[in-house]
Design an enzyme around this catalytic site. Structure first.
Site, PDB file in Angstrom:
ATOM      1  N   TYR A  46      36.393 -86.263 -55.618  1.00 20.05           N
ATOM      2  CA  TYR A  46      36.626 -85.763 -54.445  1.00 20.05           C
ATOM      3  C   TYR A  46      37.811 -84.427 -54.530  1.00 20.05           C
ATOM      4  O   TYR A  46      38.496 -84.323 -55.240  1.00 20.05           O
ATOM      5  CB  TYR A  46      37.244 -86.656 -53.620  1.00 20.05           C
ATOM      6  CG  TYR A  46      36.360 -87.018 -52.437  1.00 20.05           C
ATOM      7  CD1 TYR A  46      36.157 -86.079 -51.461  1.00 20.05           C
ATOM      8  CD2 TYR A  46      36.029 -88.455 -52.318  1.00 20.05           C
ATOM      9  CE1 TYR A  46      35.197 -86.486 -50.519  1.00 20.05           C
ATOM     10  CE2 TYR A  46      35.174 -88.892 -51.472  1.00 20.05           C
ATOM     11  CZ  TYR A  46      34.678 -87.913 -50.247  1.00 20.05           C
ATOM     12  OH  TYR A  46      33.853 -88.437 -49.476  1.00 20.05           O
ATOM     13  N   GLU A  48      38.265 -82.226 -51.275  1.00 20.14           N
ATOM     14  CA  GLU A  48      38.398 -81.545 -50.247  1.00 20.14           C
ATOM     15  C   GLU A  48      39.547 -80.409 -49.933  1.00 20.14           C
ATOM     16  O   GLU A  48      40.614 -80.628 -50.433  1.00 20.14           O
ATOM     17  CB  GLU A  48      38.968 -82.726 -48.890  1.00 20.14           C
ATOM     18  CG  GLU A  48      37.639 -83.215 -48.507  1.00 20.14           C
ATOM     19  CD  GLU A  48      37.795 -84.595 -47.679  1.00 20.14           C
ATOM     20  OE1 GLU A  48      39.160 -84.898 -47.683  1.00 20.14           O
ATOM     21  OE2 GLU A  48      36.993 -84.862 -46.817  1.00 20.14           O
ATOM     22  N   ASP A 199      19.934 -63.453 -44.048  1.00 16.10           N
ATOM     23  CA  ASP A 199      20.035 -64.738 -44.695  1.00 16.10           C
ATOM     24  C   ASP A 199      18.907 -64.549 -45.850  1.00 16.10           C
ATOM     25  O   ASP A 199      17.749 -64.311 -45.460  1.00 16.10           O
ATOM     26  CB  ASP A 199      19.295 -65.914 -43.818  1.00 16.10           C
ATOM     27  CG  ASP A 199      19.124 -66.951 -44.309  1.00 16.10           C
ATOM     28  OD1 ASP A 199      18.960 -67.293 -45.563  1.00 16.10           O
ATOM     29  OD2 ASP A 199      18.653 -68.090 -43.754  1.00 16.10           O
ATOM     30  N   THR A 225      20.525 -69.805 -49.954  1.00 12.81           N
ATOM     31  CA  THR A 225      20.271 -70.958 -50.695  1.00 12.81           C
ATOM     32  C   THR A 225      20.071 -70.632 -52.192  1.00 12.81           C
ATOM     33  O   THR A 225      19.993 -69.347 -52.431  1.00 12.81           O
ATOM     34  CB  THR A 225      19.221 -71.756 -50.241  1.00 12.81           C
ATOM     35  OG1 THR A 225      18.141 -70.878 -50.214  1.00 12.81           O
ATOM     36  CG2 THR A 225      19.349 -72.604 -48.818  1.00 12.81           C
ATOM     37  N   LYS A 228      15.798 -71.412 -54.620  1.00 12.58           N
ATOM     38  CA  LYS A 228      14.580 -70.588 -54.474  1.00 12.58           C
ATOM     39  C   LYS A 228      14.362 -69.632 -55.630  1.00 12.58           C
ATOM     40  O   LYS A 228      14.212 -70.053 -56.846  1.00 12.58           O
ATOM     41  CB  LYS A 228      14.386 -70.049 -52.946  1.00 12.58           C
ATOM     42  CG  LYS A 228      14.454 -71.249 -52.101  1.00 12.58           C
ATOM     43  CD  LYS A 228      14.381 -70.732 -50.616  1.00 12.58           C
ATOM     44  CE  LYS A 228      14.262 -71.807 -49.588  1.00 12.58           C
ATOM     45  NZ  LYS A 228      15.439 -71.949 -48.907  1.00 12.58           N
ATOM     46  N   ARG A 234      20.419 -77.256 -55.392  1.00  9.19           N
ATOM     47  CA  ARG A 234      19.931 -77.069 -53.871  1.00  9.19           C
ATOM     48  C   ARG A 234      21.336 -76.760 -52.748  1.00  9.19           C
ATOM     49  O   ARG A 234      21.614 -77.895 -52.224  1.00  9.19           O
ATOM     50  CB  ARG A 234      19.238 -78.220 -53.332  1.00  9.19           C
ATOM     51  CG  ARG A 234      17.733 -78.207 -54.192  1.00  9.19           C
ATOM     52  CD  ARG A 234      17.204 -79.633 -53.628  1.00  9.19           C
ATOM     53  NE  ARG A 234      16.671 -79.136 -52.313  1.00  9.19           N
ATOM     54  CZ  ARG A 234      15.542 -78.917 -51.906  1.00  9.19           C
ATOM     55  NH1 ARG A 234      14.553 -78.491 -52.751  1.00  9.19           N
ATOM     56  NH2 ARG A 234      15.161 -78.441 -50.617  1.00  9.19           N
TER      57      ARG A 234
HETATM   58  N1  DSN Z   1      12.003 -75.033 -46.029  1.00  5.90           N
HETATM   59  C1  DSN Z   1      12.241 -73.866 -46.536  1.00  5.90           C
HETATM   60  C2  DSN Z   1      11.147 -73.080 -46.966  1.00  5.90           C
HETATM   61  O1  DSN Z   1      10.144 -73.764 -47.419  1.00  5.90           O
HETATM   62  O2  DSN Z   1      10.908 -71.799 -46.743  1.00  5.90           O
HETATM   63  C3  DSN Z   1      13.257 -73.105 -45.936  1.00  5.90           C
HETATM   64  O3  DSN Z   1      14.391 -73.559 -45.636  1.00  5.90           O
END
Ligand code: DSN
Length: 392
Positions: A46, A48, A199, A225, A228, A234
């Site tokens: 933990y 925080e 984003d 994120t 990708k 993630r």
């Molecule tokens: N769900 C994702 C995508 O497939 O683009 C985006 O958050």
């Protein structure tokens, strides 16, 4: 593992992942090192708070991990050390949606207006889609693409911004294949005194690899994120100009979240280091080359590609133009182990659960080492499967 049921399911999923052609644009295959960090003892801790100011003891190692992840994030995306000083970075958001939510909560009073791309045209749920909490707590104005070119129309976006006067404009996509003109968005935001947020979740790996323009010279806040094109765990990162960083940090913790996931942060640090390597630059280049080759090969076989092509890792195919819904196309391809997702196309007249198109992306197959010649073979296979069921 003692738990044979779960061990078996892990093995089955490994087998599944290795036996399919994965064209889901938002998925990738992480390295063994990223997996090692994810499955490490950091999951037990933990923490925080932030490095040097935690609410729990025993965080001397976690502090080092979080600081390393932050330093690497800034180093990867901002070339000049002097420029890095202008940015704050938060590596604690659990994922992309809470990261975007934290930015809005920190910077835009509830009930005020924001502007972004509509989900149906290629935006994201958290860019104010009607079923997202983001649309319940703030008002939104949505732009799309031009009906004819299927490209962002900056004159229209400017007109909308001047009329709607949003407090924040977000640029980013999940299903738009072209380059975003960040300088134009900046000028539009400046005209109305709005905060400009990017984003970059989908194309962060392409920015890191130098094959997609960097938003860092233009945006006030950048969220991403990391799983990708960046090929990490993630979670999400928020970059913000120093004037906004304190408010964002306070909103992430304690505003929205409790303890950060230290194992995820360790894994982010690993993926950021990997993304600094020359091999990653080659990977990013190949992702785009592969997407272009796949789009071109499908187009040559009579499949309509939205906007006529791609500058990134993904593109949309209008399967309905040949009488096949996106859902049917997805299902037909899956029977032959090609995994894609059904997707709305701009100005879609069909519902989101059975839309007019499919979205294809090349991050995962490029990680597996596939090249342009392989894309041609995949296009042939897709064509063969779908054309049997097409109306012409
Ligand atoms: N769900 C994702 C995508 O497939 O683009 C985006 O958050």
């Amino acid at each position: 593992m003692k738990d044979k049921e779960i061990e078996n399911l892990i093995k089955l999923e490994e087998k599944r992942q290795n036996s399919v052609i994965n064209l889901i644009a938002s998925e990738n295959y992480v390295s063994k090192d990223v997996l090692r960090a994810l499955g490490s003892v950091f999951t037990n801790k933990y923490a925080e708070g932030y490095p040097g100011a935690r609410y729990y003891g025993g965080n001397e190692v976690v502090d080092k991990v979080e600081n390393l992840a932050k330093t690497r994030a800034l180093k990867l995306f901002i070339r000049q050390p002097a420029d890095r000083k202008k940015w704050g970075v938060n590596v604690q958001p659990y994922s992309g949606s809470p990261a975007n939510f934290a930015v809005y909560l920190a910077l835009v009073p509830l009930g005020q207006k924001m502007m972004g791309m509509s989900l149906g045209m290629g935006g994201h749920l958290t860019h104010g889609h009607k079923v997202s909490a983001t649309s319940k707590l703030w008002k939104w104005a949505h732009f799309g693409v031009d009906k004819k070119t299927e490209l962002l129309d900056y004159d229209e976006i400017r007109k909308m911004a001047r009329k709607e006067k949003p407090k924040l404009i977000v640029a980013g996509f999940t299903a738009y294949s072209r380059i975003i003109d960040f300088p134009k968005f900046r000028r539009i935001a400046d005209e109305i005194g709005a905060i400009f947020m990017v984003d970059m979740s989908h194309f962060a790996g392409l920015v890191a690899g130098g094959v997609y323009p960097s938003p860092f010279k233009y945006a006030d806040v950048i969220t991403t994120t990391t799983h990708k094109t960046l090929r990490g765990p993630r979670v999400a990162i928020i970059f913000s100009k120093k004037e906004f960083s304190q408010a964002i940090d306070k909103t992430v913790f304690p505003g929205l979240q409790g303890g950060p996931h230290a194992n995820q942060i360790a894994a982010v640090a690993v993926c950021l280091k990997e993304a600094m390597s020359p091999a990653f630059k080659n990977y990013a280049k190949q992702v785009v080359k592969n997407a272009r080759a796949l789009a071109l090969s499908l187009s040559k076989r009579g499949w309509r590609i939205i906007s006529g092509g791609t500058d990134s890792h993904l593109f949309l195919v209008d399967t309905w133009a040949r009488g096949l819904s996106g859902k049917t196309a997805q299902e037909l391809l899956e029977t032959q182990k090609i995994i894609v997702n059904k997707n709305t196309i701009p100005y879609d007249t069909r519902p989101p659960f059975d839309p007019s198109g499919i979205r294809l992306g090349t991050p995962a197959v490029t990680t597996q080492g596939l090249k342009e010649k392989d894309m041609i073979k995949i296009a042939e296979k897709i064509d063969k499967i779908l054309k049997r069921h097409a109306n012409h």
